[in-house]
Design a protein around this motif. Sequence first.
Motif, PDB file in Angstrom:
ATOM      1  N   MET A 168      32.881  21.402 -25.762  1.00 49.68           N
ATOM      2  CA  MET A 168      32.507  21.839 -24.420  1.00 49.68           C
ATOM      3  C   MET A 168      33.712  22.101 -23.532  1.00 49.68           C
ATOM      4  SD  MET A 168      29.747  22.543 -24.634  1.00 49.68           S
ATOM      5  CE  MET A 168      30.205  23.938 -23.682  1.00 49.68           C
TER       6      MET A 168
ATOM      7  N   LYS B  18      34.167  24.045 -19.726  1.00 49.60           N
ATOM      8  CA  LYS B  18      34.770  23.362 -18.588  1.00 49.60           C
ATOM      9  C   LYS B  18      35.933  24.190 -18.067  1.00 49.60           C
ATOM     10  CE  LYS B  18      36.934  19.182 -17.561  1.00 49.60           C
ATOM     11  NZ  LYS B  18      38.190  19.806 -17.752  1.00 49.60           N
TER      12      LYS B  18
ATOM     13  N   ASP C  64      36.636  25.791 -14.403  1.00 51.76           N
ATOM     14  CA  ASP C  64      37.838  25.492 -13.634  1.00 51.76           C
ATOM     15  C   ASP C  64      38.549  26.777 -13.269  1.00 51.76           C
ATOM     16  OD1 ASP C  64      37.242  22.892 -13.854  1.00 51.76           O
ATOM     17  OD2 ASP C  64      38.713  22.425 -15.412  1.00 51.76           O
TER      18      ASP C  64
ATOM     19  N   ARG D  66      36.792  28.609 -10.537  1.00 48.42           N
ATOM     20  CA  ARG D  66      37.021  27.977  -9.248  1.00 48.42           C
ATOM     21  C   ARG D  66      38.397  28.307  -8.689  1.00 48.42           C
ATOM     22  NH1 ARG D  66      34.356  23.084 -10.964  1.00 48.42           N
ATOM     23  NH2 ARG D  66      32.179  23.436 -10.475  1.00 48.42           N
TER      24      ARG D  66
ATOM     25  N   PHE E  47      17.215  26.143 -14.904  1.00 44.04           N
ATOM     26  CA  PHE E  47      16.839  24.884 -14.265  1.00 44.04           C
ATOM     27  C   PHE E  47      16.898  23.726 -15.263  1.00 44.04           C
ATOM     28  CE2 PHE E  47      13.647  21.709 -12.911  1.00 44.04           C
ATOM     29  CZ  PHE E  47      14.350  21.239 -11.820  1.00 44.04           C
TER      30      PHE E  47
ATOM     31  N   CYS F 197      18.967  23.328 -17.716  1.00 45.21           N
ATOM     32  CA  CYS F 197      20.369  22.891 -17.840  1.00 45.21           C
ATOM     33  C   CYS F 197      20.820  22.147 -16.588  1.00 45.21           C
ATOM     34  CB  CYS F 197      21.286  24.095 -18.055  1.00 45.21           C
ATOM     35  SG  CYS F 197      20.982  24.958 -19.589  1.00 45.21           S
ATOM     36  N   ILE F 198      20.477  22.697 -15.430  1.00 45.07           N
ATOM     37  CA  ILE F 198      20.928  22.091 -14.174  1.00 45.07           C
ATOM     38  C   ILE F 198      20.315  20.704 -14.001  1.00 45.07           C
ATOM     39  CG2 ILE F 198      20.897  22.337 -11.659  1.00 45.07           C
ATOM     40  CD1 ILE F 198      20.924  25.395 -12.162  1.00 45.07           C
TER      41      ILE F 198
ATOM     42  N   ARG G  21      19.798  18.646 -16.091  1.00 42.29           N
ATOM     43  CA  ARG G  21      20.473  17.662 -16.939  1.00 42.29           C
ATOM     44  C   ARG G  21      21.879  17.357 -16.414  1.00 42.29           C
ATOM     45  NH1 ARG G  21      16.051  16.780 -17.769  1.00 42.29           N
ATOM     46  NH2 ARG G  21      14.855  17.059 -19.687  1.00 42.29           N
ATOM     47  N   GLY G  22      22.196  17.927 -15.251  1.00 33.36           N
ATOM     48  CA  GLY G  22      23.465  17.585 -14.613  1.00 33.36           C
ATOM     49  C   GLY G  22      24.527  18.677 -14.667  1.00 33.36           C
ATOM     50  N   LEU G  23      24.220  19.820 -15.304  1.00 33.58           N
ATOM     51  CA  LEU G  23      25.220  20.874 -15.378  1.00 33.58           C
ATOM     52  C   LEU G  23      25.213  21.708 -14.094  1.00 33.58           C
ATOM     53  CD1 LEU G  23      24.401  22.032 -18.993  1.00 33.58           C
ATOM     54  CD2 LEU G  23      26.607  21.142 -18.264  1.00 33.58           C
ATOM     55  N   PRO G  24      26.379  21.880 -13.455  1.00 32.80           N
ATOM     56  CA  PRO G  24      26.423  22.758 -12.283  1.00 32.80           C
ATOM     57  C   PRO G  24      26.040  24.199 -12.686  1.00 32.80           C
ATOM     58  CG  PRO G  24      28.460  21.488 -12.497  1.00 32.80           C
ATOM     59  CD  PRO G  24      27.672  21.274 -13.753  1.00 32.80           C
TER      60      PRO G  24
ATOM     61  N   GLU H  18      28.396  26.440 -14.734  1.00 31.57           N
ATOM     62  CA  GLU H  18      28.578  25.913 -16.084  1.00 31.57           C
ATOM     63  C   GLU H  18      27.335  26.193 -16.936  1.00 31.57           C
ATOM     64  OE1 GLU H  18      30.116  21.681 -17.496  1.00 31.57           O
ATOM     65  OE2 GLU H  18      30.804  22.232 -15.490  1.00 31.57           O
TER      66      GLU H  18
ATOM     67  N   LEU I 112      27.249  28.370 -20.316  1.00 38.10           N
ATOM     68  CA  LEU I 112      26.728  27.773 -21.549  1.00 38.10           C
ATOM     69  C   LEU I 112      25.680  28.686 -22.195  1.00 38.10           C
ATOM     70  CD1 LEU I 112      26.950  24.908 -23.018  1.00 38.10           C
ATOM     71  CD2 LEU I 112      24.756  24.431 -21.953  1.00 38.10           C
ATOM     72  N   ILE I 113      24.769  29.192 -21.386  1.00 37.24           N
ATOM     73  CA  ILE I 113      23.693  30.041 -21.916  1.00 37.24           C
ATOM     74  C   ILE I 113      24.280  31.352 -22.463  1.00 37.24           C
ATOM     75  CG2 ILE I 113      21.610  31.350 -21.325  1.00 37.24           C
ATOM     76  CD1 ILE I 113      21.070  29.131 -19.191  1.00 37.24           C
TER      77      ILE I 113
END
Lengths: 489, 251
Positions: free
Chosen positions: A1, A5, A9, A12, A440, A442-443, A445-448, A451, A455-456
């Motif tokens: 992963m 990440k 970064d 951002r 939704f 993914c989000i 489960r804590g993924l911003p 991200e 991932l998708i």
Amino acid sequence: MAAVKETVDQVRAIDVDQYKYGFESAIESDMAPKGLSEDIVRFISAKKNEPEWMLEWRLDAYRRWLTMEEPTWARVHYPPIDFQDLYYYAAPKSTAGPKSLDEVDPELIRVYEKLGIPLKEQAVLAGVEGARIAVDAVFDSVSVVTTFREELAKVGIIFCSISEAMREYPDLVKKYLGTVVPTSDNYYATLNSAVFSDGSFVWIPEGVRCPMELSTYFRINEKKTGQFERTLIIAEKGSYVSYLEGCTAPQRDENQLHAAVVELVAMEDAEIKYSTVQNWYPGDKDGRGGIYNFVTKRGDCRGDRSKISWTQVETGSAITWKYPSCILRGDGSQGEFYSIAVSNGHQQVDSGTKMIHLGKNTASRIISKGISAGKSQNTYRGQVKINRKADGARSFTNCDSLLIGHDCGAHTVPYIESGNPKAKVEHEATTSKISDDQLFYCISRGLPTEEAVALIVNGFVREVLQQLPMEFAVEAQKLIGVSLEGSVG
Amino acid sequence: MLEIKNLHAEIEADGREILRGLDLTVKAGEVHAIMGPNGAGKSTLSHVLAGKPGYRVTQGTATLDGVDILEMDPALRAANGLFLAFQYPVEIPGVGNMTFLKAALNSQRKARGEGEMSTPDFMRLVRTEAGKLKITQDMLKRPVNVGFSGGEKKRNEILQMAILQPKLCILDETDSGLDIDALKVVSEGVNALRSPDRAFVVITHYQRLLDHIRPDVVHVLSKGRIVKTGGPDLALELEAKGYADFADEAA
């Protein structure tokens, strides 16, 4: 992963503009007068100290070009190009021709460093750092340096700029240049034949497996300048080479033209793997500026059981018009095309491939993944043609499109012509959207959000990413993340 | 742990009010079952708590350990310990199940200011928890939920729960689409996660799940409000009599 990440970064870290290669370098250029004429063609040829036959070849192409019309069948829209308002040649003043690394203007080395392209040999040769990758660096119209040449020469491989090849290996160039993409092939290929300035030349001798990745890095720097590169790769019997091409350009309001021609020739049992990570400046958020990328790439599987594989990751350019193709001439030869085309903002992509099956038991495989976001339009255009003598030919196509948002479009235009009743041709196509439910899930489960999108999307393109050499797969993954920044929410 | 007061929520698209002044208090260590007829607002409640887009909260509050969660980004709610086991877990092609789990876990840890879990530690954790839920290596390698049977999808939800170790678990109709064997495996997984500092809200239409996951408190939800609260016996009563009585009470 880690890669995802890093993608985030990196996204951002980039503030307003997502294109991080948009800087311009103050490097003095030696330029041809503006516009296009027979004199300009002569000027370019003279600059490169070309033999007389080469000049004639160019002039012949130029005269043909004058009689041709710009193609309009692609699903792209742009105002007419004023071919007299462009510079056709620009070279850094400090560089008269390719030299060894210590002779290259340090300012140029710094440009490539800033682009993340290491032009160094010592540290790598000593095993201190990095992957062993030989680089031909093309800056505007000339090749400024080619690394690892001596190392490659030890096994008999020629890797140099095409200008140098014309002077040093005229017989090889004469034998192959224009045999895959004839000068009369199409409007932009003909223009390229008349005014091409530089590019790479690769020759792999019989039975040799190239010991390192070869790559060319194209950079457009000068204003109002077109880049017309020409690359020729020949793999003799039983040889193997993996080659990678990368490209970037400064951020400008104007549109710049890049019209390249790439020819590949694979003899008996030879294999060429050609990968592209295309990241030309795509224009700003309102669709101003960006590169027009009108490219002809074709490989000829000339020998039996030869194999040519194209892998492309297309994230840049305002307009992309590009169909890397394979002519499957040798019996049992194979052609592959793996593509990821990402479009965002106002980008227009019309890209795909042609697989021409001439030999018996030839096979082709096409995997295309288009991702459209913003207000972009993304078209897959592909042709599979089976000659009546191509017994046992088989072809498989899979094109998937992924839409992000509501204002973009994805189109699939397959042309299938089978002249042989025994041939097997399969075509699959899907269009999907990143669904709100997937996002939704993914989000939750804590993924911003960013991200989750990365991932998708990376899941969607995984099949193609796997085809890229390892180091570049990571780069490409990051690039896709950056290109899609801000496309959701 | 969870404190919901006078919660009103409507569907954003058409302004239809679904939750109409819902109150609910769940203490740490407790298991609460929420039952009710179709259309009572059971799934809406779980979606609003998890932060699914498409709903508008018009009144009321919901706090988790005293912190207002309704204003929070859904990813942050997860990092704060809220977990929703979906009624219909979605498929994510091309993304390995393990990859997804690790990304989720590390995002949450990062949001809480904790370091990433090392790969060997993560592998050990997954192997242990997957074993308990009879989840095969193959399922861990396959893309998230792609080609999973209904039972496999639900087991996978419980695996995520076991790895992410939330404070509050909301199970949205987890029993739907499960045969009796799968129901047992899933229930055992949930029971194994019961602990004094974790709470569960189990949303279900049928009593049968509650034979396996024994609730401390049972609520009846009708027309967007809790209309009756009782012990485990209430579930049995509902099973026998149906929801008809409560539809009237709420009106």
